[in-house]
Scaffold this motif. Structure first.
Motif, short mmCIF file in Angstrom:
data_model
loop_
_atom_site.label_atom_id
_atom_site.label_comp_id
_atom_site.label_asym_id
_atom_site.label_seq_id
_atom_site.Cartn_x
_atom_site.Cartn_y
_atom_site.Cartn_z
N GLU A 124 12.19 -55.99 124.05
CA GLU A 124 12.58 -57.38 123.82
C GLU A 124 11.35 -58.24 124.09
O GLU A 124 10.96 -58.42 125.25
CB GLU A 124 13.71 -57.78 124.78
N ASN A 125 10.70 -58.73 123.06
CA ASN A 125 9.39 -59.35 123.27
C ASN A 125 9.40 -60.87 123.30
O ASN A 125 8.35 -61.50 123.38
CB ASN A 125 8.38 -58.86 122.21
N ALA A 126 10.57 -61.50 123.28
CA ALA A 126 10.61 -62.96 123.37
C ALA A 126 10.02 -63.45 124.68
O ALA A 126 9.42 -64.53 124.74
CB ALA A 126 12.04 -63.47 123.23
N GLN A 127 10.18 -62.66 125.75
CA GLN A 127 9.67 -63.06 127.06
C GLN A 127 8.14 -63.10 127.12
O GLN A 127 7.58 -63.61 128.10
CB GLN A 127 10.18 -62.09 128.14
N TYR A 128 7.49 -62.60 126.09
CA TYR A 128 6.03 -62.56 126.06
C TYR A 128 5.45 -63.32 124.86
O TYR A 128 4.24 -63.36 124.68
CB TYR A 128 5.55 -61.10 125.99
N TRP A 129 6.29 -63.90 124.04
CA TRP A 129 5.88 -64.61 122.83
C TRP A 129 5.28 -65.95 123.25
O TRP A 129 5.99 -66.79 123.83
CB TRP A 129 7.11 -64.81 121.96
N PRO A 130 3.98 -66.20 122.99
CA PRO A 130 3.34 -67.40 123.52
C PRO A 130 4.06 -68.70 123.17
O PRO A 130 4.23 -69.57 124.04
CB PRO A 130 1.94 -67.36 122.90
#
Length: 336
Positions: A124-130
């Protein structure tokens, strides 16, 4: 622990190369030591790129056991068997989203992960999306006032990397677990949850404008969050040309901010009618670097990832509620 995490990539299609690009671009302490794919050309392509041996199955790779972790990036219906096989073998696992196509399958994977006691993380990469983090900070700092509403929108054509070839699995309802909404809810719904909290209920309409997609290729939905905020969720696999539009818009009592496809966040606070660019130019692909760094750090130091594997159930339950709503033509609870 200073050594890089020895990792098998299981599933060597397009998304595996996105991960590998991020490992190389972000200097992530992960080294690929096995390339696993039942399609020999896929496995060999990734093996040639990394210098790792190619295998036709995870079982064959485990017989050599030159890795401590597995990055699993396979069709959705293969998530449960491969994740449970890797976890049962004592591997740390980074599983591409979704966790699984059904809640029961998710529960079984999570049970296996708890028993294994290794690192288990869903990509789940939303937590790292700038840009997502920039908008989160703008909301927290009161730049747009209290949030009134938001919109997530993605209208994209069928990209060759993901929909090319003779029988692309993403067109298959059984392999993907659904259509356009089921696959792209993760990239779209996850940022809404970061900004607005947990989803409570949804009303949705689905359509099938793309002739090759077995499941739906259009979704229009309204999502009411536990905070009371109502957001729009729009996704379509386009069959023709489409206009530029923001991926996300968040509207508040004092202003508005948007996430542009070009990788910028724009703030509209009345100071400039064209909007003001905020933060550095990011881009969705940068989120993979943060995600992979977080996974490597968890393996090497025992730290907790930014989001638990259980958190990934939120997007799946939202998607399933959309399906129920399309059938009942009523608001449906997400967590019922």
């Amino acid at each position: 622990m200073s050594d890089p995490v020895r990792t098998a990539i299981v599933g060597c299609g397009a998304i595996a190369h996105w991960h590998l690009d991020a490992i190389e671009r972000g200097n992530v302490p992960i080294v690929v030591t096995a390339a696993v794919d039942p399609v020999d050309a896929n496995a060999q392509r990734l093996a040639d790129r990394t210098g790792a041996p190619a295998y036709a199955s995870l079982a064959a790779a485990l017989a050599q056991r030159d890795f401590d972790a597995a990055l699993i990036a396979v069709p959705h219906h293969r998530h449960e068997p491969l994740a449970t096989e890797a976890l049962a073998a004592g591997l740390h696992v980074l599983l591409e989203k979704p966790l699984a196509p059904t809640v029961d399958a998710c529960d079984r994977i999570l049970l296996t992960a708890r028993a294994a006691g290794t690192v288990f993380m869903v990509a789940e990469n939303a937590q790292y999306w700038p840009e997502v983090l920039t908008v989160r900070d703008l909301i927290r700092d009161g730049a747009i006032g209290d949030v009134i509403t938001a919109r997530a929108a993605t209208f994209f054509p069928a990209l060759d990397d993901f929909y090319g070839g003779d029988q692309p699995w993403r067109f298959s309802a059984s392999a993907a677990g659904g259509g356009r909404r089921h696959r792209y809810r993760f990239a779209l719904a996850a940022p809404l949850r970061v900004w607005l909290g947990e989803a409570d209920e949804v009303v949705a309409a689905l359509g099938r404008p793309h002739p090759e997609m077995e499941g739906e290729s259009l979704c229009r939905a309204l999502v009411r969050f536990e905070s009371g905020v109502v957001a729009a969720f729009d996704a379509m696999l386009a069959t023709g040309a489409i206009a530029n539009q923001p991926l996300f818009t968040v509207t508040g009592t004092k202003g508005e901010c948007t996430v542009e496809g070009s990788g910028w966040v724009k703030l509209y606070d009345g100071s400039d009618w064209k909007g003001t660019k905020v933060g550095e130019r990011g881009g969705y692909l940068q989120s993979y670097e943060g995600e992979l760094h977080d996974f490597a750090r968890a393996v090497r130091t025992g730290s907790q990832p930014a989001a638990s594997a259980e958190y990934a159930l939120g997007e799946l339950r939202l998607a399933l509620a959309m399906y129920r709503s399309a059938e009942t033509k009523r608001w449906e609870k997400v967590w019922s």
